[in-house]
Scaffold this motif. Sequence first.
Motif, short mmCIF file in Angstrom:
data_model
loop_
_atom_site.label_atom_id
_atom_site.label_comp_id
_atom_site.label_asym_id
_atom_site.label_seq_id
_atom_site.Cartn_x
_atom_site.Cartn_y
_atom_site.Cartn_z
N THR A 56 0.89 -1.12 0.01
CA THR A 56 -0.05 0.00 -0.03
C THR A 56 0.65 1.28 -0.11
O THR A 56 2.10 1.29 0.52
N ASP A 105 -6.81 -6.09 3.08
CA ASP A 105 -5.70 -6.61 2.41
C ASP A 105 -5.65 -8.03 2.37
O ASP A 105 -4.47 -8.78 2.01
N SER A 113 8.55 0.52 4.04
CA SER A 113 7.46 0.60 4.66
C SER A 113 7.43 1.78 5.60
O SER A 113 6.10 2.22 5.71
N LEU A 167 3.95 4.07 4.99
CA LEU A 167 2.97 4.46 6.03
C LEU A 167 3.09 5.95 6.05
O LEU A 167 1.93 6.55 6.18
N ARG A 219 0.64 6.94 3.38
CA ARG A 219 -0.68 6.29 3.47
C ARG A 219 -1.55 7.29 4.61
O ARG A 219 -2.76 7.45 4.23
N ASP A 267 -5.11 8.81 3.36
CA ASP A 267 -6.20 8.20 3.81
C ASP A 267 -7.15 9.35 4.58
O ASP A 267 -8.36 9.00 4.50
N VAL A 300 -6.84 5.06 10.91
CA VAL A 300 -5.52 4.51 9.74
C VAL A 300 -4.73 3.75 10.45
O VAL A 300 -4.12 2.91 9.97
N GLN A 348 -6.18 0.33 11.65
CA GLN A 348 -6.10 -0.54 10.35
C GLN A 348 -4.82 -1.09 9.97
O GLN A 348 -4.53 -2.39 9.66
N TYR A 349 -3.83 -0.19 10.05
CA TYR A 349 -2.61 -0.51 9.24
C TYR A 349 -1.92 -1.59 10.32
O TYR A 349 -1.21 -2.59 9.92
N VAL A 370 -3.28 -4.04 7.60
CA VAL A 370 -2.33 -4.02 6.45
C VAL A 370 -0.98 -4.72 6.61
O VAL A 370 -0.49 -5.09 5.58
N LYS A 371 -0.29 -4.31 7.92
CA LYS A 371 0.93 -4.66 7.86
C LYS A 371 1.25 -6.17 7.90
O LYS A 371 1.99 -6.70 7.24
#
Length: 299
Positions: free
Chosen positions: A31, A86, A162, A166, A169, A173, A184, A187-188, A192-193
Amino acid sequence: MDSTNIPSLNNLKIENGEIKTPFLIGVAGGTASGKSTVCKRIMEQLGQTEMDQEQRQVVCISQDSFYRDLTAAEEAKAKKGLFNFDHPDAFNEELMYNTLTMLLKGKIVEIPTYDYRTNSLIHDKKQTIYPADVVLFEGILVFYFPQIRDLFHMKLFVDTDSDTRLARRVPRDIKERGRDLDQVLNQYMTFVKPAFEEFCSPTKKFADVIIPRGADNTVAIHLIVQHIQDFLDDRSKHGSSTSLAIKMSNCVTSENGQLMIGGGGGDAFRALRRFSTLCKEISTEGNVFFERNFRNFGH
Ligand SMILES: Nc1ncnc2c1ncn2[C@@H]1O[C@H](COP(=O)(O)OP(=O)(O)O)[C@@H](O)[C@H]1O
Ligand SMILES: O=c1ccn([C@@H]2O[C@H](COP(=O)(O)O)[C@@H](O)[C@H]2O)c(=O)[nH]1
């Protein structure tokens, strides 16, 4: 209208009496790695962005259009940031495969638009995708599904660290996808991660070309643009039936990732030599990595 140049007939794109089948490029990466930006730069440098959709030789599709419709219970979870977007199960693999194979057969397809604010597809806002000469298909998991992965003639992986992802992102977002900071970050960390590590990162090994630093890597983008331009020039000279993709499949075979020159045409050989020579020169500076030397170039 001249019958040799009918733009579309029975849902097929026909140009100068030939069915136009595209050269399909997959663009994967985590992402906010810069996949869309890389595709945008490629389109800009090829002079495609100022053209009407139907005239474009290169088009770009996002995997986001292939999120599946959620059940009511999943929708409620998504609203609370508790749905995993994801995970491969979040996508409609069958629709993705069918759409890409339709494009490869020269068909015109319609795909829905995705709305990140409502976490849903807008089915009545369809995008018409004309087969064009080159189709870029970008998304976090475009190399995850084996059947889909095998459709690509060329696979690019945008490799951005990463922390940078981040850092990009979070504001994106909040500004563009209607989220707040807590959402955010939660969720990450929750989805996501871990999903990047489990499902996306391992697909880097399938890439033919890895692009470190995404759109900042102007050298890699320039090389890819040159390569596509060679393909387009070849196609405009010889038509789609003698496309570079087809010639390349004759001249490049590799079980073990090595280039083998067989019965391909001279143009294909020249294009390949130029691209691989440039990449060899540049790879010493860490801009472009060749993992497999176009293992899957052409069918
Ligand atoms: N090289 C870059 N430098 C600064 N910002 C960038 C760069 N590449 C992308 N961005 C920004 O980072 C965010 C994510 O980029 P995007 O291309 O949408 O990534 P992806 O498609 O991989 O999710 C966007 O807001 C974009 O404008
Ligand atoms: O409703 C949704 C759907 C997806 N996401 C997140 O989007 C990214 C993929 O898009 P990129 O442009 O590659 O970042 C994915 O990590 C999902 O977490 C979302 O937040 N909400």
